[in-house]
Design an enzyme around this catalytic site. Structure first.
Site, PDB file in Angstrom:
ATOM      1  N   LYS A   1      -0.889  -9.763   3.289  1.00 39.38           N
ATOM      2  CA  LYS A   1      -0.100  -9.270   4.438  1.00 39.38           C
ATOM      3  C   LYS A   1      -0.991  -8.380   5.292  1.00 39.38           C
ATOM      4  O   LYS A   1      -1.740  -7.560   4.745  1.00 39.38           O
ATOM      5  CB  LYS A   1       1.121  -8.482   3.947  1.00 39.38           C
ATOM      6  CG  LYS A   1       1.910  -7.806   5.082  1.00 39.38           C
ATOM      7  CD  LYS A   1       3.239  -7.244   4.608  1.00 39.38           C
ATOM      8  CE  LYS A   1       3.153  -5.860   4.035  1.00 39.38           C
ATOM      9  NZ  LYS A   1       2.688  -4.812   4.972  1.00 39.38           N
TER      10      LYS A   1
ATOM     11  N   GLU B   1      -0.936  -5.895   8.933  1.00 34.08           N
ATOM     12  CA  GLU B   1      -0.146  -5.265   9.989  1.00 34.08           C
ATOM     13  C   GLU B   1      -0.808  -5.519  11.339  1.00 34.08           C
ATOM     14  O   GLU B   1      -2.035  -5.513  11.433  1.00 34.08           O
ATOM     15  CB  GLU B   1      -0.045  -3.744   9.741  1.00 34.08           C
ATOM     16  CG  GLU B   1       0.726  -3.409   8.481  1.00 34.08           C
ATOM     17  CD  GLU B   1       0.866  -1.898   8.229  1.00 34.08           C
ATOM     18  OE1 GLU B   1       0.607  -1.095   9.145  1.00 34.08           O
ATOM     19  OE2 GLU B   1       1.261  -1.538   7.102  1.00 34.08           O
TER      20      GLU B   1
ATOM     21  N   GLU C   1       9.505  -4.367  10.499  1.00 37.55           N
ATOM     22  CA  GLU C   1       9.841  -3.027   9.981  1.00 37.55           C
ATOM     23  C   GLU C   1      10.266  -2.098  11.113  1.00 37.55           C
ATOM     24  O   GLU C   1       9.633  -2.044  12.175  1.00 37.55           O
ATOM     25  CB  GLU C   1       8.624  -2.413   9.251  1.00 37.55           C
ATOM     26  CG  GLU C   1       8.938  -0.996   8.758  1.00 37.55           C
ATOM     27  CD  GLU C   1       7.976  -0.443   7.708  1.00 37.55           C
ATOM     28  OE1 GLU C   1       7.015  -1.144   7.326  1.00 37.55           O
ATOM     29  OE2 GLU C   1       8.217   0.704   7.284  1.00 37.55           O
TER      30      GLU C   1
ATOM     31  N   ASP D   1       0.841  -1.211   0.000  1.00 31.78           N
ATOM     32  CA  ASP D   1       0.000   0.000   0.000  1.00 31.78           C
ATOM     33  C   ASP D   1       0.877   1.263   0.000  1.00 31.78           C
ATOM     34  O   ASP D   1       0.365   2.388  -0.083  1.00 31.78           O
ATOM     35  CB  ASP D   1      -1.009  -0.012   1.160  1.00 31.78           C
ATOM     36  CG  ASP D   1      -0.358  -0.126   2.527  1.00 31.78           C
ATOM     37  OD1 ASP D   1       0.888  -0.137   2.612  1.00 31.78           O
ATOM     38  OD2 ASP D   1      -1.105  -0.196   3.531  1.00 31.78           O
ATOM     39  N   SER D   2       2.201   1.084   0.040  1.00 34.92           N
ATOM     40  CA  SER D   2       3.139   2.194  -0.170  1.00 34.92           C
ATOM     41  C   SER D   2       2.879   2.829  -1.536  1.00 34.92           C
ATOM     42  O   SER D   2       3.306   3.962  -1.795  1.00 34.92           O
ATOM     43  CB  SER D   2       4.581   1.694  -0.089  1.00 34.92           C
ATOM     44  OG  SER D   2       4.768   0.567  -0.927  1.00 34.92           O
TER      45      SER D   2
ATOM     46  N   ASP E   1      -0.982  -6.636  -0.086  1.00 32.94           N
ATOM     47  CA  ASP E   1      -0.991  -5.874   1.171  1.00 32.94           C
ATOM     48  C   ASP E   1      -2.425  -5.437   1.476  1.00 32.94           C
ATOM     49  O   ASP E   1      -2.986  -4.601   0.759  1.00 32.94           O
ATOM     50  CB  ASP E   1      -0.097  -4.636   0.962  1.00 32.94           C
ATOM     51  CG  ASP E   1       0.462  -4.095   2.253  1.00 32.94           C
ATOM     52  OD1 ASP E   1       0.240  -4.710   3.314  1.00 32.94           O
ATOM     53  OD2 ASP E   1       1.155  -3.051   2.193  1.00 32.94           O
TER      54      ASP E   1
HETATM   55  O1  KIV Z   1       3.492  -1.118   1.647  1.00 27.36           O
HETATM   56  C1  KIV Z   1       4.659  -1.529   1.640  1.00 27.36           C
HETATM   57  O2  KIV Z   1       5.416  -1.336   0.680  1.00 27.36           O
HETATM   58  C2  KIV Z   1       5.114  -2.262   2.819  1.00 27.36           C
HETATM   59  C3  KIV Z   1       6.583  -2.467   2.960  1.00 27.36           C
HETATM   60  C4  KIV Z   1       7.181  -1.216   3.458  1.00 27.36           C
HETATM   61  C5  KIV Z   1       6.902  -3.633   3.808  1.00 27.36           C
HETATM   62  O3  KIV Z   1       4.337  -2.642   3.629  1.00 27.36           O
END
Ligand code: KIV
Length: 269
Positions: A118, A120, A187, A50-51, A89
């Site tokens: 993934k 968090e 992280e 989600d970056s 993500d």
């Molecule tokens: O969204 C992302 O790119 C991430 C990484 C920083 C692990 O969660």
């Protein structure tokens, strides 16, 4: 320089476990087919992170990402990534309860070819991880500095600086492993603490800003190749001066068009 062979086997949720203690795992983010295809022969895992909404939408944090966007980008990545294990993500707000998490993860599995998702969160997410894995969803956990919590936490804060925080991270990691996560992103965690977590759990850890002791590393591609210029966190090594290379090439194109030098006969019908 590492250019892996074209006949690599597909990396799976099962095969990634074998890397622990024998070979470092290389993970990179990708958001489209073009770059997934460029990366695919050399990396073990691709994260559709989600970056995306920071690097490519220009937001200050990742919280605006939504399921539709992430599904669209994951479809594109899967079209370019044949052998890496692709991780979706789960965006902020898409897994607040175990029912909601399962409903959304099932949608991800139905609409994309992602191998895993993934999420968090630490011990507070254990019931969700358990529910997902019991229902056939492969889960990568993400602990330490969690970008989806950045507003609540009041910033990007490195974790593991006190014995209490170290103990909490260790407890979280063990509980998430128990709940069925098959890998864990660590992280923004002090190097020694991330190494300790890596030693004390049997699933692979993938670090970002967590030092050399992890089982693998992940970086955001636009950071590591020098395209994201707003800020550079300490953990980002720039392997390419991407933005300046583009500027130079663009400048050449602009000059040639302005000066009537492009297109020559070679590029005309
Ligand atoms: O969204 C992302 O790119 C991430 C990484 C920083 C692990 O969660």
């Amino acid at each position: 320089m590492s250019i892996h062979s074209e006949n690599r086997k597909k990396v799976t949720v099962k095969s990634i476990a074998k890397y622990k203690g024998s070979e470092k795992i290389v993970m990179i983010t990708a958001y489209d087919r073009l770059f997934a295809n460029l990366f695919e022969s050399q990396v073990d895992m691709i994260l559709v992170g989600d970056s995306l909404n920071m690097s490519f939408l220009g937001r200050n944090d990742t919280l605006s990402a939504n399921l539709e966007q992430m599904i669209y980008h994951t479809k594109a990545v899967c079209n370019g990534a044949n052998t890496p294990l692709v991780v979706f993500d789960m965006p902020y707000g898409s897994y607040n309860s175990k029912e909601e998490a399962l409903k959304n993860a099932v949608r991800v599995y139905k609409e994309t070819d992602a191998d895993a998702i993934k999420i968090e969160g630490g011990s507070d997410r254990v019931d969700i991880v358990e529910h997902l894995t019991k229902n056939g969803i492969a889960v990568v956990s993400h602990i330490g500095l969690m970008p989806q919590f950045v507003r609540g936490d009041g910033g990007y804060i490195v974790r593991g600086k006190t014995p209490e925080d170290e103990a909490e991270l260790l407890k979280d990691a063990k509980m998430l492993e128990q709940a069925g996560a098959f890998a864990m992103v660590l992280e923004g965690i002090k190097t020694d603490v991330a190494a300790k977590i890596t030693d004390e759990i049997s699933i692979p850890t993938i670090g970002i800003g967590a030092g050399l002791g992890c089982d693998g590393q992940v970086l955001v591609w636009s950071d590591m190749f020098g395209f994201f210029e707003e800020f550079t966190p300490k953990f980002v090594k720039k392997y390419l001066d991407g933005a300046n290379l583009i500027r130079e090439a663009l400048g050449e194109y602009v000059d040639e068009v302005k000066e009537g030098k492009f297109p020559t006969d070679r590029y005309s019908y």
